[in-house]
Design an enzyme around this catalytic site. Structure first.
Site, PDB file in Angstrom:
ATOM      1  N   ARG A  25       0.831  -1.204   0.000  1.00  0.00           N
ATOM      2  CA  ARG A  25       0.000   0.000   0.000  1.00  0.00           C
ATOM      3  C   ARG A  25       0.870   1.260   0.000  1.00  0.00           C
ATOM      4  NH1 ARG A  25      -4.246   2.839  -0.268  1.00  0.00           N
ATOM      5  NH2 ARG A  25      -4.690   4.379   1.333  1.00  0.00           N
ATOM      6  N   HIS A  36     -13.455  -2.864   9.487  1.00  0.00           N
ATOM      7  CA  HIS A  36     -12.290  -3.392   8.767  1.00  0.00           C
ATOM      8  C   HIS A  36     -12.496  -4.833   8.356  1.00  0.00           C
ATOM      9  CE1 HIS A  36     -10.883   0.011  11.155  1.00  0.00           C
ATOM     10  NE2 HIS A  36     -10.169   0.266  10.087  1.00  0.00           N
TER      11      HIS A  36
END
Ligand code: GLN
Ligand code: ZN
Length: 763
Positions: free
Chosen positions: A515, A694
Site C-alpha cells: 500500500r 475493517h
C-alpha cells in the site's frame, strides 16, 4: 574528505514496481521467481543510483518484501509460533501469510513506525522465543551488492529498538528477559557479515529518541558493550528526534560511530561533538529524510565546516533517516509546476545533495555550481508570489482567541441542538463514506481521463448520493450522510480545491506492504477560493427531511497527511488550513446544514515522540480544530471522528476540542476505551463504534446491543450515539446493509429497554 552514505532507499520503485509484483504474486499471476527478479532489479537500480551519486557506501538491508521488521523477525528466527512455520525454511508465500493472515490465523499486528505514516509488523515474542536464526535473505542481498565491487554497508534495525517495538501476549512476561539470546543472534549475524568482508554495519536504534525507561537504557549499554566489540565496526543510528541526553552513555560504548538526526534536532550536535571519543565517526543526518524540499546546501556546508576541520574522514554525511519516507524521483513528474519542481528533492535528488555536501567541504570550487543552483532555487522559493498570499497573511494575523470559542458552553448548545434536531435517544448515524463501488471508481477514472464530461460526472455522483440517501432512509438511520462518492482520498479531495496545494503524478510513499500513498505538497499559503462541499451537501439535504450531516476533513489531518512547508512552523500551516475549513463550515451552516462533522483521524499521530513535547502540540492542535469549528451558531452541531483507540493519555485535549459529538473506534477493544472516557468524565456526546468496519463480518444486533449496554455503564445514555467504527468506503453494499440493519435494531431495542426502565429518559 567526509564520507557519505544513506540509511535506506525507498524499496517500492519509481513506478511502484514492487507493489505490482507483490500483488500479482498474491493473486497467483506470477511466481516467486518473477517476484524475486523484480526485487533484485530494484535493489540493483537503487544501488547504482547511490553509486552514481558518488556515495562512499551503498546500503544493503533496507530492502524488504513487505516490511523490514518482519524480514528481521524472519532472519532472527522469531516468528509467531501460532503459524507453525519453520523460520529456517520460510518461503515467500509463508512470509506473506505472516503479514496478511491466512485462513487459520489473523495477520501479525501492524502499527505505525514512530511518528511516521509507515506501518511495521509488530514482532510477537514470548518466553518460547529462541532467536535460533531463520532465512538469510540478507546475505543473498549482500552478495548481490558485493558483486558491484563498491563498499557495502548493511543496515539493520538494532536489538533494543526491535525488542522495544515488539509485543508479548503472555501476561507478566518481561521482553527484556529475551535480550541475552537476542544479542547472541545479532553477534552471529555480525560475525557472518565480517566473514563476507563487511567493514561497517549500521544498527538503527531510533528507540533511543523515544522516552525509554531506565531498564531499557541499561539494556542498551549492555547490548552495545557486546556488539561493539565484534569484528565489524558498528555505526549506531538514531533518528526522528534528539538523543543528546544519551550522548555520554553512548560515548562510553565500544562502538565505532554514531548517526544523529540534525534536521529534526540540530541542537544535539554540540552534545555529540563534546562526547565523541577520539576514534569515533559522527554521521551527520543533515538532509531531510522526512520531507521533500531541496536543502539549503550552502548553509549546511557552513554549519559543518568546523566539524569537518576537526573530524576529517570521521565526519560522515547522510540524510537524517531512511529515504523511504519520501518519493523516489522527481524525474517522472511532468505536470508539476516548473518553479515548484525546482524547489523539491525526492530520494534520488537527495542522494546528489549528500554527495554535493561532501564535495563542497573538500573542494568548494568544484561544488560551487551545485551550491549556486541550490541557492537560486531557494531564493526563488523565498520570494515566490505563489507561496505568499497577502490575504491569508492578513487573516492569520487577525486571528483572535474568540475565534476558537463557541458562543455558549456545551450544556447550553446541547439544549438548543436537542430542540433543533429533535433526535431520539441513542441516535444512529454513520461516519461518512458509503461503499466506493466499481461504478463510482470507473466514473471517476473516466472523468479524470477526460472521457466523462464534468456535468455527466456530477450527475453520476448525484445519482450515487440519492442511492445512499434512500438506503439510509430505508435502514431507518437518524442522521444521514451523503456518502462521499465523489471522494477518493479525503485529503486529496480537499487539497485539490485549495490554493497552496500541489499534487504529484508519481510521488508515492510506502504506507505498508504494497500500500502506497501520494501525500500532496503544501507549498504556499492555504486559501479556499470557493465553497467545496456546499452544493453536494445541499443537494443531499434536499432529498430528505431527515438531518443531513456535512462532512469535512480537519486541519490537523490535512496537515499530517501532506508534505508540509518547512519555511514556517507546522502550527502556522495548520492555522491556515483551519481558516479555510472554517469558511467551509460557515458556508454549510448558511446552506441550512445543521450537523457538520470535521474528521480528525490523524490527530493522535501528530503527537511528538517525546512526552515533554506533547503539551505544545496538543495546545495548537486543539486550537486550530476549534478555530475550524467555532464560527457556527449554538444550534449547529459539530461532530468529529477519530478512528483509533489509544486515547486515554490525551483525553483532556480531546475534550478541549469541544466538539458537540465525537465518534471513535471502540469495537475492537470491546469498549475498553470507554473506561477512560468514563473515568475522565468526558463532558460532551460520544458515539463509540459498535462494529468493526475493517472486517466483512456482520455482527449480530445482540452483540452490538451488548456493547452499547456496556457503554451505558460509563457514559449516560442521553449522551450516547450509535455508529460504526469508521467510514464504509472499503466495504460492499450487502454487508453494509446487513450490519447497519442490525445496528439500527440494536439501538431500537436498547431504546425500548431503557424507556421501560426509566420513562423520564429522553433527549
Ligand atoms: N468521513 C471519512 C469516511 O467516512 C472518515 C475517514 C477516516 O476516519 N479515516 O471515510
Ligand atoms: Zn475513521
Amino acid at each position: 574528505m567526509a564520507r557519505t552514505h544513506i540509511s535506506g532507499f525507498p524499496r517500492i520503485g519509481a513506478q511502484r514496481e514492487l507493489k505490482f509484483a507483490q500483488e500479482s504474486f498474491w493473486r497467483g499471476d506470477n511466481d516467486e521467481h518473477a517476484l524475486r527478479s523484480v526485487a533484485r532489479e530494484l535493489r540493483t537500480r537503487h544501488w547504482r543510483l547511490q553509486q552514481d551519486a558518488g556515495l562512499d557506501f551503498i546500503s544493503v538491508g533496507d530492502f524488504a518484501y513487505y516490511d523490514p521488521m518482519l524480514t528481521l523477525s524472519a532472519l532472527l528466527g522469531a516468528l509467531p509460533p501460532r503459524f507453525g512455520f519453520d523460520p529456517a525454511t520460510l518461503s515467500l508465500a509463508q512470509y506473506y501469510e505472516l503479514a496478511r493472515g491466512n485462513a487459520a490465523q489473523p495477520a501479525m499486528e501492524m502499527t505505525k513506525w514512530f511518528d511516521t505514516n509507515y506501518h511495521y509488523l509488530v514482532p510477537e515474542l514470548g518466553p518460547q522465543t529462541s532467536f535460533d536464526g531463520g532465512v538469510e535473505w540478507l546475505f543473498d542481498e549482500l552478495d548481490e551488492a558485493l558483486a558491484l565491487n563498491v563498499p557495502v554497508k548493511p543496515v539493520l534495525i538494532g536489538p533494543v529498538t526491535y525488542l522495544w517495538l515488539s509485543k508479548s501476549h503472555v501476561a507478566g512476561f518481561d521482553r527484556l528477559s529475551l535480550l541475552p539470546k537476542l544479542v547472541i543472534r545479532y553477534s552471529r549475524i555480525l560475525q557472518k557479515l565480517k566473514q563476507r568482508g563487511v567493514e561497517w554495519v549500521q544498527l538503527d536504534e531510533p528507540a533511543l529518541c523515544a522516552d525509554l525507561p531506565a531498564p531499557w537504557l541499561e539494556a542498551f549499554s549492555a547490548v552495545y558493550d557486546v556488539l561493539g566489540t565484534s569484528d565489524v565496526k558498528v555505526l549506531l543510528a538514531t533518528y526522528f528526534d534528539s538523543a543528546a541526553e544519551h550522548a555520554q552513555r553512548v560515548a562510553r560504548l565500544p562502538i565505532a560511530g554514531v548517526h544523529v538526526d540534525l534536521v529534526r534536532a540540530p541542537q544535539q550536535l554540540d552534545a555529540w561533538r563534546a562526547a565523541l571519543p577520539a576514534h569515533a565517526v559522527l554521521s551527520a543526518g543533515v538532509i531531510d529524510g522526512r520531507n521533500i524540499w531541496r536543502a539549503d546546501l550552502r548553509a549546511i556546508v557552513e554549519s559543518l565546516r568546523d566539524l569537518h576541520a576537526e573530524l576529517g574522514e570521521r565526519l560522515w554525511i547522510a540524510p537524517s533517516c531512511s529515504l523511504q519516507h519520501v518519493p523516489v524521483s522527481l524525474a517522472t513528474e511532468q505536470k508539476l509546476d516548473a518553479d515548484l519542481k525546482s524547489w523539491l528533492a525526492f530520494a534520488t535528488e537527495k542522494l546528489d545533495e549528500v554527495g554535493t555536501l561532501a564535495l563542497a567541504l573538500h573542494d568548494p570550487a568544484t561544488a560551487e555550481p551545485q551550491l549556486a543552483a541550490a541557492d537560486l532555487a531557494l531564493e526563488a522559493r523565498r520570494h515566490s508570489s505563489a507561496v505568499v498570499n497577502a490575504l491569508v497573511q492578513k487573516r492569520v494575523a487577525a486571528v483572535s482567541d474568540a475565534m476558537a470559542e463557541r458562543h455558549s458552553p456545551f450544556a447550553e448548545r446541547n439544549r438548543l441542538q436537542r430542540e433543533t434536531l429533535d433526535l431520539p435517544l441513542l441516535p444512529t448515524t454513520t461516519i461518512g463514506s458509503f461503499p466506493q463501488t466499481a461504478s463510482i471508481r470507473q466514473a471517476r477514472a473516466a472523468y479524470k481521463r477526460g472521457e466523462l464530461r464534468a456535468l455527466d460526472y456530477l450527475q453520476r455522483m448525484r445519482a450515487e448520493i440519492e442511492f445512499a440517501v434512500r438506503k439510509q432512509e430505508a435502514l431507518g438511520l437518524d442522521v444521514l450522510v451523503h456518502g462521499e462518492a465523489e471522494r477518493n482520498d479525503m485529503v486529496e479531495y480537499f487539497g485539490e480545491q485549495l490554493w497552496g496545494y500541489a499534487f504529484t503524478e508519481n510521488g508515492w510513499v510506502q504506507s505498508y506492504g504494497s500500500r502506497c500513498v501520494k501525500p500532496p505538497i503544501i507549498y504556499g499559503d492555504v486559501y479556499r477560493p470557493e465553497p467545496i462541499t456546499v452544493d453536494t451537501t445541499r443537494y443531499a439535504q434536499s432529498l430528505t427531511p431527515r438531518v443531513m450531516k456535512g462532512m469535512l476533513t480537519g486541519p490537523v489531518t490535512m496537515l499530517q497527511w501532506s508534505f508540509v512547508r518547512n519555511d514556517q512552523p507546522r502550527s502556522t500551516t495548520a492555522l491556515q488550513l483551519a481558516l479555510a475549513i472554517r469558511d467551509e463550515v460557515m458556508d454549510l451552516e448558511k446552506a441550512g446544514i445543521r450537523v457538520i462533522q470535521i474528521d480528525e483521524p490523524a490527530f493522535r499521530e501528530g503527537l511528538p515522540l517525546r512526552k515533554h513535547d506533547w503539551a505544545a502540540y496538543l495546545e495548537w492542535a486543539t486550537r486550530v480544530f476549534r478555530i475550524s469549528a467555532a464560527g457556527v451558531g449554538d444550534r449547529t452541531q459539530i461532530h468529529t471522528h477519530m478512528c483509533y483507540s489509544e486515547f486515554n493519555d490525551i483525553l483532556p485535549s480531546i475534550a478541549a476540542m469541544d466538539a458537540d459529538v465525537i465518534t471513535i473506534e471502540t469495537s475492537r477493544s470491546a469498549m475498553e476505551l470507554l473506561d477512560g472516557f468514563g473515568a475522565f468524565a468526558y463532558p460532551n456526546e460520544i458515539g463509540p463504534g459498535v462494529y468493526d468496519i475493517h472486517s466483512p463480518r456482520v455482527p449480530s444486533a445482540q452483540a452490538m446491543q451488548r456493547l452499547l449496554e456496556r457503554a451505558c455503564e460509563v457514559i449516560p445514555a442521553e449522551r450516547l450515539w450509535v455508529n460504526p467504527d469508521c467510514g464504509l468506503k472499503t466495504r460492499g453494499w450487502p454487508e453494509t446493509e446487513a450490519a447497519l440493519t442490525n445496528m439500527v435494531r440494536a439501538a431500537k431495542a436498547l431504546r425500548a429497554k431503557l424507556a421501560a426502565r426509566q420513562p423520564e429518559l429522553t433527549r
